[in-house]
Motif scaffolding. Structure first.
Motif, PDB file in Angstrom:
ATOM      1  N   VAL A  17      11.117  27.420 -11.484  1.00  0.00           N
ATOM      2  CA  VAL A  17      11.543  28.704 -12.036  1.00  0.00           C
ATOM      3  C   VAL A  17      10.721  28.926 -13.289  1.00  0.00           C
ATOM      4  CG1 VAL A  17      13.428  30.001 -13.102  1.00  0.00           C
ATOM      5  CG2 VAL A  17      13.915  28.469 -11.184  1.00  0.00           C
ATOM      6  N   PHE A  18      10.103  30.098 -13.431  1.00  0.00           N
ATOM      7  CA  PHE A  18       9.398  30.401 -14.663  1.00  0.00           C
ATOM      8  C   PHE A  18       9.457  31.899 -14.938  1.00  0.00           C
ATOM      9  CE2 PHE A  18       6.084  30.373 -11.442  1.00  0.00           C
ATOM     10  CZ  PHE A  18       5.370  31.533 -11.706  1.00  0.00           C
ATOM     11  N   ARG A  19       9.153  32.243 -16.181  1.00  0.00           N
ATOM     12  CA  ARG A  19       9.198  33.625 -16.643  1.00  0.00           C
ATOM     13  C   ARG A  19       7.812  34.255 -16.527  1.00  0.00           C
ATOM     14  NH1 ARG A  19      10.572  35.418 -22.778  1.00  0.00           N
ATOM     15  NH2 ARG A  19      10.223  37.636 -22.496  1.00  0.00           N
ATOM     16  N   ASN A  22       4.444  40.281 -19.016  1.00  0.00           N
ATOM     17  CA  ASN A  22       4.493  41.691 -18.626  1.00  0.00           C
ATOM     18  C   ASN A  22       3.188  42.199 -18.035  1.00  0.00           C
ATOM     19  OD1 ASN A  22       7.136  41.882 -19.458  1.00  0.00           O
ATOM     20  ND2 ASN A  22       6.587  42.537 -21.509  1.00  0.00           N
ATOM     21  N   ASN A  23       2.061  41.572 -18.357  1.00  0.00           N
ATOM     22  CA  ASN A  23       0.767  42.066 -17.890  1.00  0.00           C
ATOM     23  C   ASN A  23       0.327  41.454 -16.560  1.00  0.00           C
ATOM     24  OD1 ASN A  23       0.231  39.492 -18.738  1.00  0.00           O
ATOM     25  ND2 ASN A  23      -1.530  40.016 -19.996  1.00  0.00           N
ATOM     26  N   ASN A  57      21.316  40.208 -23.505  1.00  0.00           N
ATOM     27  CA  ASN A  57      21.305  40.878 -24.816  1.00  0.00           C
ATOM     28  C   ASN A  57      20.389  42.101 -24.837  1.00  0.00           C
ATOM     29  OD1 ASN A  57      23.028  38.872 -25.775  1.00  0.00           O
ATOM     30  ND2 ASN A  57      21.325  37.598 -26.447  1.00  0.00           N
ATOM     31  N   GLY A  58      20.394  42.863 -23.772  1.00  0.00           N
ATOM     32  CA  GLY A  58      19.582  44.072 -23.709  1.00  0.00           C
ATOM     33  C   GLY A  58      18.138  43.856 -23.299  1.00  0.00           C
ATOM     34  N   ASP A  59      17.708  42.618 -23.199  1.00  0.00           N
ATOM     35  CA  ASP A  59      16.334  42.301 -22.764  1.00  0.00           C
ATOM     36  C   ASP A  59      16.345  41.909 -21.297  1.00  0.00           C
ATOM     37  OD1 ASP A  59      15.258  42.664 -25.336  1.00  0.00           O
ATOM     38  OD2 ASP A  59      15.765  40.608 -25.891  1.00  0.00           O
ATOM     39  N   VAL A  60      15.331  42.347 -20.567  1.00  0.00           N
ATOM     40  CA  VAL A  60      15.203  41.981 -19.156  1.00  0.00           C
ATOM     41  C   VAL A  60      14.120  40.927 -19.033  1.00  0.00           C
ATOM     42  CG1 VAL A  60      14.665  42.799 -16.839  1.00  0.00           C
ATOM     43  CG2 VAL A  60      15.947  44.250 -18.393  1.00  0.00           C
ATOM     44  N   PHE A  61      14.464  39.813 -18.423  1.00  0.00           N
ATOM     45  CA  PHE A  61      13.522  38.732 -18.175  1.00  0.00           C
ATOM     46  C   PHE A  61      13.160  38.749 -16.696  1.00  0.00           C
ATOM     47  CE2 PHE A  61      15.934  37.291 -21.866  1.00  0.00           C
ATOM     48  CZ  PHE A  61      14.909  36.981 -22.736  1.00  0.00           C
ATOM     49  N   ALA A  72      20.750  35.361  -8.400  1.00  0.00           N
ATOM     50  CA  ALA A  72      19.956  35.690  -9.584  1.00  0.00           C
ATOM     51  C   ALA A  72      20.616  35.159 -10.848  1.00  0.00           C
ATOM     52  CB  ALA A  72      19.767  37.204  -9.672  1.00  0.00           C
ATOM     53  N   GLU A  73      21.942  35.163 -10.903  1.00  0.00           N
ATOM     54  CA  GLU A  73      22.649  34.635 -12.069  1.00  0.00           C
ATOM     55  C   GLU A  73      22.392  33.145 -12.244  1.00  0.00           C
ATOM     56  OE1 GLU A  73      24.272  36.435  -9.660  1.00  0.00           O
ATOM     57  OE2 GLU A  73      24.300  38.328 -10.782  1.00  0.00           O
ATOM     58  N   LEU A  74      22.387  32.415 -11.140  1.00  0.00           N
ATOM     59  CA  LEU A  74      22.133  30.976 -11.199  1.00  0.00           C
ATOM     60  C   LEU A  74      20.680  30.683 -11.573  1.00  0.00           C
ATOM     61  CD1 LEU A  74      23.610  28.346 -10.963  1.00  0.00           C
ATOM     62  CD2 LEU A  74      23.122  28.317  -8.535  1.00  0.00           C
ATOM     63  N   ILE A  75      19.758  31.495 -11.085  1.00  0.00           N
ATOM     64  CA  ILE A  75      18.351  31.346 -11.473  1.00  0.00           C
ATOM     65  C   ILE A  75      18.213  31.578 -12.977  1.00  0.00           C
ATOM     66  CG2 ILE A  75      16.022  32.289 -11.198  1.00  0.00           C
ATOM     67  CD1 ILE A  75      16.969  30.654  -8.788  1.00  0.00           C
ATOM     68  N   GLY A  76      18.894  32.597 -13.500  1.00  0.00           N
ATOM     69  CA  GLY A  76      18.888  32.851 -14.935  1.00  0.00           C
ATOM     70  C   GLY A  76      19.470  31.700 -15.732  1.00  0.00           C
TER      71      GLY A  76
END
Length: 141
Positions: A17-19, A22-23, A57-61, A72-76
């Motif tokens: 799992v990785f983030r 944006n580019n 907290n208002g940010d989308v990852f 998706a919650e478990l991945i987060g």
């Protein structure tokens, strides 16, 4: 990003799992199942992985994983726990006051971590507060 490495890990059955930055160029990919999938790379020759958007907290990852069976919650949650581990190692390296490990073997790293944790606990017991870099420097004298 090294797409060949991701493809090799995926082929070997290694889950990750990785983030995403944006580019990064992603293309929607058709894959069996209801989970959204993306293909990496400008030319569409990168691996196909599952995409998850997680809001905190208002940010989308934007997270990518090989796990199709998890929500998706478990991945987060997995990503959040991984980040806590990263912060723990950052704290240890800050206390150690080094940019890299003194040794690379698992036994040597284990000894370094034990020494830092023992010294930090002793400092915490003595001062009543979480040790910082200056406290550890005083031990070196």
């Amino acid at each position: 990003m090294n797409f060949a490495l991701l493809a090799q890990l995926q082929a070997r059955g290694i889950h990750f799992v990785f983030r995403l930055f944006n580019n990064l160029v992603l293309q929607p990919a058709c894959r069996s199942g209801l989970r959204p999938s993306v293909r990496f790379g400008v030319h569409g020759d990168g691996p196909v992985l599952r995409w998850c958007g997680v809001e905190t907290n208002g940010d989308v990852f934007h997270l990518v994983t090989t796990r199709e069976d998890l929500s998706a919650e478990l991945i987060g949650l997995i990503y959040r726990q991984r980040w806590q581990i990263e912060l723990f190692f950052k704290w240890i390296k800050t206390i150690l006051n080094c940019r890299h490990w003194l040794a690379e073997s698992p036994a040597a790293v284990r000894i370094q971590i034990y020494c830092v944790l023992i010294a930090s606990l002793l400092l915490m017991l003595w001062t009543g507060q979480r040790p910082n870099k200056r406290m550890v420097k005083s031990l070196q004298w």
